[in-house]
Enzyme design. Structure first.
Site: not given
Ligand code: NAD
Length: 505
Positions: A157, A184, A234, A289
Site C-alpha cells: 500500500f 487492496e 511485509s 521501507c
Molecule cells: P503486505 O505484505 O501486507 O501486502 C503486500 C501485498 O501482499 C498486498 O498486495 C497484499 O494484498 C498481499 N498480501 C497480504 N497478505 C497476504 C498473504 N497472507 N498472502 C499473500 N498475499 C498477501 O504489505 P503492506 O502492509 O501492503 O506494505 C507494507 C510493507 O511493505 C512493510 O513491511 C514495508 O517495509 C514493505 N515494503 C518493502 C519495500 C522494499 O523495497 N523492501 C518497499 C515498500 C514496502
C-alpha cells in the site's frame, strides 16, 4: 470504459485484455480515505474465472508482443512517460486521497515511478547482448536476451504509484506481458496508471490488473503461465511468496520489510543530523521501507544531542493532504494505527524512555483520521519488542553505544538489511562502515539511500529474497533470459563454384 476520475465512490474495474470491466464477484473491499474514513471506492475480490481470463489474455498477447521490435515497444514507453508527466498532479491527487499522504509525498511517489519509466526508455541498449569473436578456431559466440513470458507483480500500500512502476513498464517493454495485483488498500492510483498505459498505445493483453488478497496472490503463485513474480510487502508475505513461487519453479524477487539504522558519530554535523533525522523517521508517517526507524548514537557526547532532537521532532505535526504545513499524513488504516500505538506501549512497558508519545493524537476537523503523532523513544535495547518488530509509523528509536565497532555489530545482528546510513566527518569511519555493514544500501551523510533508477534497489538480508533486484540493469536481467549462440563457420566451408566464389581480398 470507467475511469478513476469519474466518481467519488466507484467500483474499481479489472483490466483484462485491454478492457476495463466490472468484476462479477460478490465480495468487495472498501477503499477509504485514511484522514476521514470516507469510503471512496471498492475493490473487487477477483473471481477464479476472472483470474484465469487475465492469465489467458496475457499468454495470448505474449505470442505477438514478444516479436514487436524493441524500438516500437520503447516508443510506447516513451509515450507513457510523457502521459505520466502530463498527469503527474492528477495522479498525486488520487494517490493522496486514498493513502492520506501529503501532496509533497504524493507527488514524490509518482515522480520516483516516472524516473524508472524514463530509464526504461533506453530499452534497446539495455537489452543488448554480448559478442566475442574467435573463441576457438572459426568459432564466435554471441548472447541475446529474450522476454520470458507472463510476469506478475504484487505490490504494497505504501507506494501505490512508484512500486507498480518499478515493475510492469520494464517487464512489458522487455517484451513480456504482465498481471498486476496492487494493494487492496489503495487500488485507485494503479488503476489510473493502467488507463494511461493503454492510452500510450501498449496493445490489449500486455497488462492486466486484478484485485484481491491472499487468494488472488496464491493464484498468481500457482498459475502455470506465471514465469516471474515481483513482490514488495511485509516480511511474512515476502517469505510466503518466495517459498511458494520458487517451489512452483517460478523466478521470484521478493522485497520485504525493514528496520533501518542511522549511525551518528560524535564528529558528525549536529545540526544536519537533527534536521535529517526528523524527516527520515517521521516523513510519510514512517510508512516507508527505507524510513530511519532507529538512530544509533556513538560516544558519550552525542547523548547531549537528545534535547535538540526532541525539540525538532516535536515541532512537526500530522495533517490532511490539503494542509501544506502538515509534515505527514495519517496511517493507512485504523489497524495500522492500533499496531503502532501497541508497539509504543510495549516500549514503555519494557523500560524504554518515551520522550515524545504520539498516541492519542488528534487533528482539528478530522476526528476519525488514523493519526499518530511524532514519537521519540530513547534508551531502546535490542531485546525490546519495539526494536524487534518493524514499526511502520512516525516513531524514532534511539540507542547508544560506545564505539563504531559496536554500532556495526548491532546493525549486522539485525535480521533486516534494506538501508542504513552513517553521519560522520571522517572518511575513514564512513569507509569502514560501508565495507563492514551487511546492509544492502548505505548512505553517507544522507539518511535514506535510495538508488537512482539506473542503479538497482539492493536491499539485503531478510528485506530481500531472490537474486536479481528491482529496477536498473538487474531488473532487465530478471525479466529476460539469455540465449547464447556459439557458431562455427570454418573457411574450408566457403562456397565454391562459378557464382559462389568470394573474393577474400
Ligand atoms: P503486505 O505484505 O501486507 O501486502 C503486500 C501485498 O501482499 C498486498 O498486495 C497484499 O494484498 C498481499 N498480501 C497480504 N497478505 C497476504 C498473504 N497472507 N498472502 C499473500 N498475499 C498477501 O504489505 P503492506 O502492509 O501492503 O506494505 C507494507 C510493507 O511493505 C512493510 O513491511 C514495508 O517495509 C514493505 N515494503 C518493502 C519495500 C522494499 O523495497 N523492501 C518497499 C515498500 C514496502
Amino acid at each position: 470504459m470507467s475511469t478513476v476520475r469519474d466518481s467519488a465512490a466507484q467500483s474499481v474495474p479489472l483490466l483484462i485484455n485491454g478492457e476495463f470491466v466490472q468484476s462479477t464477484t460478490g465480495e468487495w473491499i472498501d477503499v477509504t480515505n485514511p484522514a476521514t474514513q470516507e469510503v471512496i471506492g471498492r475493490a473487487p475480490v477477483t473471481t477464479k474465472a476472472e483470474m484465469d481470463k487475465a492469465f489467458a489474455a496475457a499468454e495470448e498477447a505474449f505470442k505477438t508482443w514478444r516479436h514487436v521490435p524493441v524500438q516500437e515497444r520503447t516508443r510506447c514507453l516513451m509515450r507513457y512517460q510523457a502521459l505520466l508527466k502530463q498527469h503527474h498532479d492528477e495522479l498525486a491527487e488520487i494517490l493522496a486521497r486514498e493513502t492520506g499522504k501529503t501532496m509533497a509525498d504524493a507527488k514524490g511517489d509518482v515522480w520516483r515511478g516516472i524516473e524508472v519509466v524514463e530509464h526504461g526508455c533506453s530499452m534497446p541498449t539495455l537489452m543488448m547482448g554480448e559478442t566475442t569473436e574467435n573463441v576457438a578456431n572459426s568459432v564466435d559466440t554471441h548472447s541475446m536476451v529474450h522476454p520470458i513470458g507472463v510476469c506478475a507483480g504484487i505490490t504494497p500500500f505504501n507506494f501505490p504509484a512508484m512500486i507498480p512502476l518499478w515493475m510492469y513498464p520494464l517487464a512489458v517493454t522487455c517484451g513480456n506481458t504482465f498481471v498486476l495485483k496492487p494493494s487492496e488498500q489503495d487500488p485507485l492510483t494503479p488503476t489510473r496508471l493502467a488507463e494511461l498505459f493503454h492510452e500510450a498505445g501498449f496493445p490489449a493483453g500486455t497488462l492486466q490488473v486484478v484485485h484481491g488478497r491472499k487468494e488472488q496472490v496464491d493464484h498468481i503463485l500457482e498459475h502455470p503461465a506465471t514465469k516471474a513474480i515481483s513482490f514488495v510487502g511485509s516480511v511474512p508475505v515476502a517469505t510466503h511468496v518466495y517459498r511458494t513461487g520458487t517451489h512452483n519453479l517460478k523466478r521470484v524477487q521478493a522485497m520485504g520489510g525493514a528496520k533501518n539504522h542511522m549511525v551518528v558519530m560524535p564528529d558528525a554535523n549536529k545540526e544536519q543530523v537533527i534536521n535529517q533525522l526528523v524527516g527520515a523517521s517521521c516523513g510519510a508517517a514512517g510508512q516507508r521501507c527505507m524510513a530511519i526507524s532507529t538512530a544509533v548514537f556513538v560516544g558519550e557526547e552525542t547523548r547531549g544531542w537528545m534535547d535538540g532532537i526532541r525539540e525538532a521532532v516535536s515541532s512537526i505535526r500530522p495533517g490532511p493532504s490539503s494542509d501544506p504545513d502538515a509534515a505527514f499524513g495519517p496511517l493507512i488504516s485504523p489497524a495500522a494505527k492500533e499496531r503502532v500505538e501497541r508497539l509504543i506501549g510495549t516500549a514503555e512497558a519494557e523500560g524504554a524512555k518515551l520522550l515524545l508519545d504520539g498516541r492519542g493524537c488528534t487533528v482539528d476537523g478530522y476526528p476519525h483520521g488514523n493519526w499518530v503523532g511524532p514519537t521519540l523513544i530513547d534508551e531502546v535495547t535490542t531485546d525490546m519488542t519495539v526494536y524487534k518488530e518493524e514499526i511502520f509509523g512516525p516513531a524514532l528509536l534511539c540507542m547508544h553505544v560506545d564505539t563504531l565497532e559496536e554500532a556495526i555489530e548491532l546493525v549486522n545482528a539485525n535480521p533486516y538489511g534494506n538501508g542504513t546510513s552513517i553521519f560522520t566527518r571522517s572518511g575513514a569511519a564512513a569507509r569502514k562502515y560501508q565495507h563492514e555493514t551487511e546492509v544492502g544500501q548505505v548512505g553517507v551523510n544522507l539518511p535514506i539511500p535510495v538508488p537512482a533508477p539506473f542503479f538497482s534497489f539492493t536491499g539485503g538480508k531478510h528485506s530481500f529474497f531472490g537474486d536479481l533486484h528491482a529496477y536498473g540493469k538487474q531488473a532487465i536481467r530478471f525479466y529476460t533470459e539469455t540465449r547464447t549462440v556459439i557458431s562455427r563457420w570454418p573457411e574450408s566451408d566457403l562456397p565454391t563454384g562459378p557464382n559462389m566464389t568470394i573474393n577474400l581480398r
